[in-house]
Design a protein around this motif. Sequence first.
Motif, PDB file in Angstrom:
ATOM      1  N   GLU A  60      -4.197 -18.594 -45.979  1.00  0.00           N
ATOM      2  CA  GLU A  60      -2.853 -19.175 -45.863  1.00  0.00           C
ATOM      3  C   GLU A  60      -1.785 -18.233 -46.412  1.00  0.00           C
ATOM      4  O   GLU A  60      -0.688 -18.156 -45.871  1.00  0.00           O
ATOM      5  CB  GLU A  60      -2.803 -20.524 -46.587  1.00  0.00           C
ATOM      6  N   LYS A  61      -2.135 -17.493 -47.450  1.00  0.00           N
ATOM      7  CA  LYS A  61      -1.178 -16.566 -48.058  1.00  0.00           C
ATOM      8  C   LYS A  61      -1.102 -15.234 -47.301  1.00  0.00           C
ATOM      9  O   LYS A  61      -0.012 -14.753 -46.973  1.00  0.00           O
ATOM     10  CB  LYS A  61      -1.564 -16.304 -49.510  1.00  0.00           C
ATOM     11  N   ASN A  62      -2.260 -14.626 -47.029  1.00  0.00           N
ATOM     12  CA  ASN A  62      -2.303 -13.262 -46.462  1.00  0.00           C
ATOM     13  C   ASN A  62      -2.578 -13.205 -44.967  1.00  0.00           C
ATOM     14  O   ASN A  62      -2.566 -12.125 -44.385  1.00  0.00           O
ATOM     15  CB  ASN A  62      -3.382 -12.441 -47.178  1.00  0.00           C
ATOM     16  N   LYS A  63      -2.927 -14.346 -44.373  1.00  0.00           N
ATOM     17  CA  LYS A  63      -3.262 -14.463 -42.951  1.00  0.00           C
ATOM     18  C   LYS A  63      -4.676 -13.999 -42.618  1.00  0.00           C
ATOM     19  O   LYS A  63      -5.089 -14.077 -41.473  1.00  0.00           O
ATOM     20  CB  LYS A  63      -2.257 -13.718 -42.047  1.00  0.00           C
ATOM     21  N   TYR A  64      -5.439 -13.502 -43.604  1.00  0.00           N
ATOM     22  CA  TYR A  64      -6.820 -13.086 -43.346  1.00  0.00           C
ATOM     23  C   TYR A  64      -7.568 -12.893 -44.667  1.00  0.00           C
ATOM     24  O   TYR A  64      -6.971 -12.833 -45.733  1.00  0.00           O
ATOM     25  CB  TYR A  64      -6.875 -11.792 -42.538  1.00  0.00           C
ATOM     26  N   ILE A  65      -8.890 -12.792 -44.524  1.00  0.00           N
ATOM     27  CA  ILE A  65      -9.789 -12.408 -45.615  1.00  0.00           C
ATOM     28  C   ILE A  65     -10.412 -11.093 -45.180  1.00  0.00           C
ATOM     29  O   ILE A  65     -10.861 -10.959 -44.038  1.00  0.00           O
ATOM     30  CB  ILE A  65     -10.904 -13.455 -45.817  1.00  0.00           C
ATOM     31  N   GLU A  66     -10.437 -10.140 -46.077  1.00  0.00           N
ATOM     32  CA  GLU A  66     -10.942  -8.813 -45.705  1.00  0.00           C
ATOM     33  C   GLU A  66     -12.205  -8.486 -46.498  1.00  0.00           C
ATOM     34  O   GLU A  66     -12.331  -8.814 -47.673  1.00  0.00           O
ATOM     35  CB  GLU A  66      -9.875  -7.765 -45.983  1.00  0.00           C
ATOM     36  N   GLY A  67     -13.140  -7.837 -45.809  1.00  0.00           N
ATOM     37  CA  GLY A  67     -14.368  -7.368 -46.433  1.00  0.00           C
ATOM     38  C   GLY A  67     -14.648  -5.943 -46.003  1.00  0.00           C
ATOM     39  O   GLY A  67     -13.875  -5.336 -45.257  1.00  0.00           O
ATOM     40  N   THR A  68     -15.770  -5.428 -46.464  1.00  0.00           N
ATOM     41  CA  THR A  68     -16.134  -4.040 -46.183  1.00  0.00           C
ATOM     42  C   THR A  68     -17.528  -3.978 -45.583  1.00  0.00           C
ATOM     43  O   THR A  68     -18.489  -4.493 -46.175  1.00  0.00           O
ATOM     44  CB  THR A  68     -16.108  -3.199 -47.477  1.00  0.00           C
ATOM     45  N   GLU A  69     -17.618  -3.338 -44.445  1.00  0.00           N
ATOM     46  CA  GLU A  69     -18.917  -3.106 -43.822  1.00  0.00           C
ATOM     47  C   GLU A  69     -19.455  -1.754 -44.272  1.00  0.00           C
ATOM     48  O   GLU A  69     -18.738  -0.972 -44.900  1.00  0.00           O
ATOM     49  CB  GLU A  69     -18.785  -3.166 -42.301  1.00  0.00           C
ATOM     50  N   HIS A  70     -20.705  -1.483 -43.950  1.00  0.00           N
ATOM     51  CA  HIS A  70     -21.339  -0.219 -44.335  1.00  0.00           C
ATOM     52  C   HIS A  70     -22.190   0.247 -43.157  1.00  0.00           C
ATOM     53  O   HIS A  70     -23.112  -0.446 -42.736  1.00  0.00           O
ATOM     54  CB  HIS A  70     -22.206  -0.441 -45.574  1.00  0.00           C
ATOM     55  N   ARG A  71     -21.863   1.412 -42.623  1.00  0.00           N
ATOM     56  CA  ARG A  71     -22.596   1.985 -41.493  1.00  0.00           C
ATOM     57  C   ARG A  71     -22.914   3.440 -41.783  1.00  0.00           C
ATOM     58  O   ARG A  71     -22.167   4.128 -42.475  1.00  0.00           O
ATOM     59  CB  ARG A  71     -21.767   1.920 -40.198  1.00  0.00           C
ATOM     60  N   PHE A  72     -24.026   3.896 -41.225  1.00  0.00           N
ATOM     61  CA  PHE A  72     -24.302   5.330 -41.277  1.00  0.00           C
ATOM     62  C   PHE A  72     -25.048   5.781 -40.039  1.00  0.00           C
ATOM     63  O   PHE A  72     -25.709   4.996 -39.370  1.00  0.00           O
ATOM     64  CB  PHE A  72     -25.005   5.753 -42.572  1.00  0.00           C
ATOM     65  N   LEU A  73     -24.870   7.053 -39.732  1.00  0.00           N
ATOM     66  CA  LEU A  73     -25.420   7.688 -38.535  1.00  0.00           C
ATOM     67  C   LEU A  73     -26.199   8.927 -38.953  1.00  0.00           C
ATOM     68  O   LEU A  73     -25.743   9.689 -39.812  1.00  0.00           O
ATOM     69  CB  LEU A  73     -24.274   8.106 -37.604  1.00  0.00           C
ATOM     70  N   ILE A  74     -27.351   9.092 -38.326  1.00  0.00           N
ATOM     71  CA  ILE A  74     -28.144  10.299 -38.546  1.00  0.00           C
ATOM     72  C   ILE A  74     -28.616  10.822 -37.193  1.00  0.00           C
ATOM     73  O   ILE A  74     -29.166  10.069 -36.387  1.00  0.00           O
ATOM     74  CB  ILE A  74     -29.377  10.025 -39.433  1.00  0.00           C
ATOM     75  N   VAL A  75     -28.387  12.098 -36.981  1.00  0.00           N
ATOM     76  CA  VAL A  75     -28.987  12.813 -35.850  1.00  0.00           C
ATOM     77  C   VAL A  75     -29.830  13.901 -36.498  1.00  0.00           C
ATOM     78  O   VAL A  75     -29.323  14.758 -37.229  1.00  0.00           O
ATOM     79  CB  VAL A  75     -27.929  13.429 -34.908  1.00  0.00           C
ATOM     80  N   ALA A  76     -31.148  13.841 -36.242  1.00  0.00           N
ATOM     81  CA  ALA A  76     -32.088  14.767 -36.884  1.00  0.00           C
ATOM     82  C   ALA A  76     -33.024  15.361 -35.837  1.00  0.00           C
ATOM     83  O   ALA A  76     -33.319  14.732 -34.823  1.00  0.00           O
ATOM     84  CB  ALA A  76     -32.871  14.056 -37.973  1.00  0.00           C
ATOM     85  N   ARG A  77     -33.484  16.561 -36.138  1.00  0.00           N
ATOM     86  CA  ARG A  77     -34.444  17.223 -35.245  1.00  0.00           C
ATOM     87  C   ARG A  77     -35.733  17.490 -36.039  1.00  0.00           C
ATOM     88  O   ARG A  77     -35.686  17.973 -37.179  1.00  0.00           O
ATOM     89  CB  ARG A  77     -33.878  18.532 -34.709  1.00  0.00           C
ATOM     90  N   LYS A  78     -36.850  17.188 -35.402  1.00  0.00           N
ATOM     91  CA  LYS A  78     -38.136  17.451 -36.039  1.00  0.00           C
ATOM     92  C   LYS A  78     -38.374  18.949 -36.007  1.00  0.00           C
ATOM     93  O   LYS A  78     -38.339  19.585 -34.955  1.00  0.00           O
ATOM     94  CB  LYS A  78     -39.264  16.711 -35.326  1.00  0.00           C
ATOM     95  N   CYS A  79     -38.611  19.533 -37.175  1.00  0.00           N
ATOM     96  CA  CYS A  79     -38.810  20.971 -37.281  1.00  0.00           C
ATOM     97  C   CYS A  79     -40.039  21.395 -36.493  1.00  0.00           C
ATOM     98  O   CYS A  79     -41.058  20.703 -36.481  1.00  0.00           O
ATOM     99  CB  CYS A  79     -38.993  21.381 -38.756  1.00  0.00           C
ATOM    100  N   LYS A  80     -39.961  22.540 -35.840  1.00  0.00           N
ATOM    101  CA  LYS A  80     -41.068  23.026 -35.025  1.00  0.00           C
ATOM    102  C   LYS A  80     -42.303  23.336 -35.866  1.00  0.00           C
ATOM    103  O   LYS A  80     -43.422  23.182 -35.411  1.00  0.00           O
ATOM    104  CB  LYS A  80     -40.643  24.251 -34.239  1.00  0.00           C
ATOM    105  N   GLU A  81     -42.092  23.771 -37.100  1.00  0.00           N
ATOM    106  CA  GLU A  81     -43.233  24.144 -37.942  1.00  0.00           C
ATOM    107  C   GLU A  81     -43.884  22.941 -38.625  1.00  0.00           C
ATOM    108  O   GLU A  81     -44.872  23.092 -39.323  1.00  0.00           O
ATOM    109  CB  GLU A  81     -42.851  25.203 -38.979  1.00  0.00           C
ATOM    110  N   CYS A  82     -43.355  21.743 -38.438  1.00  0.00           N
ATOM    111  CA  CYS A  82     -43.925  20.559 -39.111  1.00  0.00           C
ATOM    112  C   CYS A  82     -45.135  20.037 -38.369  1.00  0.00           C
ATOM    113  O   CYS A  82     -45.257  20.112 -37.194  1.00  0.00           O
ATOM    114  CB  CYS A  82     -42.858  19.458 -39.203  1.00  0.00           C
TER     115      CYS A  82
END
Length: 157
Positions: free
Chosen positions: A135-157
């Motif tokens: 009623e005061k601010n017109k919304y309630i705000e929160g925080t999400e958490h995301r992460f991204l990984i792009v990885a390559r499997k090493c040839k010597e593994c």
Amino acid sequence: MKQVYKDEKLPFLDKYFDIIINRHESFCACEVSRILKEGGYFITQQVGGKNNFDLSTRLINDFQPKFPEHDLKNNVVQLKATGFEMIKTEESFPTIRFYDVGALAYFAKIIEWEFPGFSVETCFRQLHEMQKEVEKNKYIEGTEHRFLIVARKCKEC
């Protein structure tokens, strides 16, 4: 394809895939490494362990996150330990807004791992306070958490 029930035992042959894409699902770095061909790519976008932490603590007394260690840093460590090199990594904490307490209540009810034990009855006092905020601010705000990984499997593994 079979439905997978255990991250630690995927129903695929060793070095079977050239690329594995994972979005919002758990994974076992050792198993991903086992089924990925040398030089193959693993791409994952995850919901981190701090997702909606601020909203959860406002609604749930003594809230403790279920997966606090699930973040970019810890997942990178696990992947590197199983033979991956990082191509790209990003972590983000975008905001989420609710313009209606009913929408927040619905959200909290369906995401039970982030809002354990939530019900309108048990959280009525907190929801009432949040209604005042809307009623005061017109919304309630929160925080999400995301992460991204792009990885390559090493040839010597």
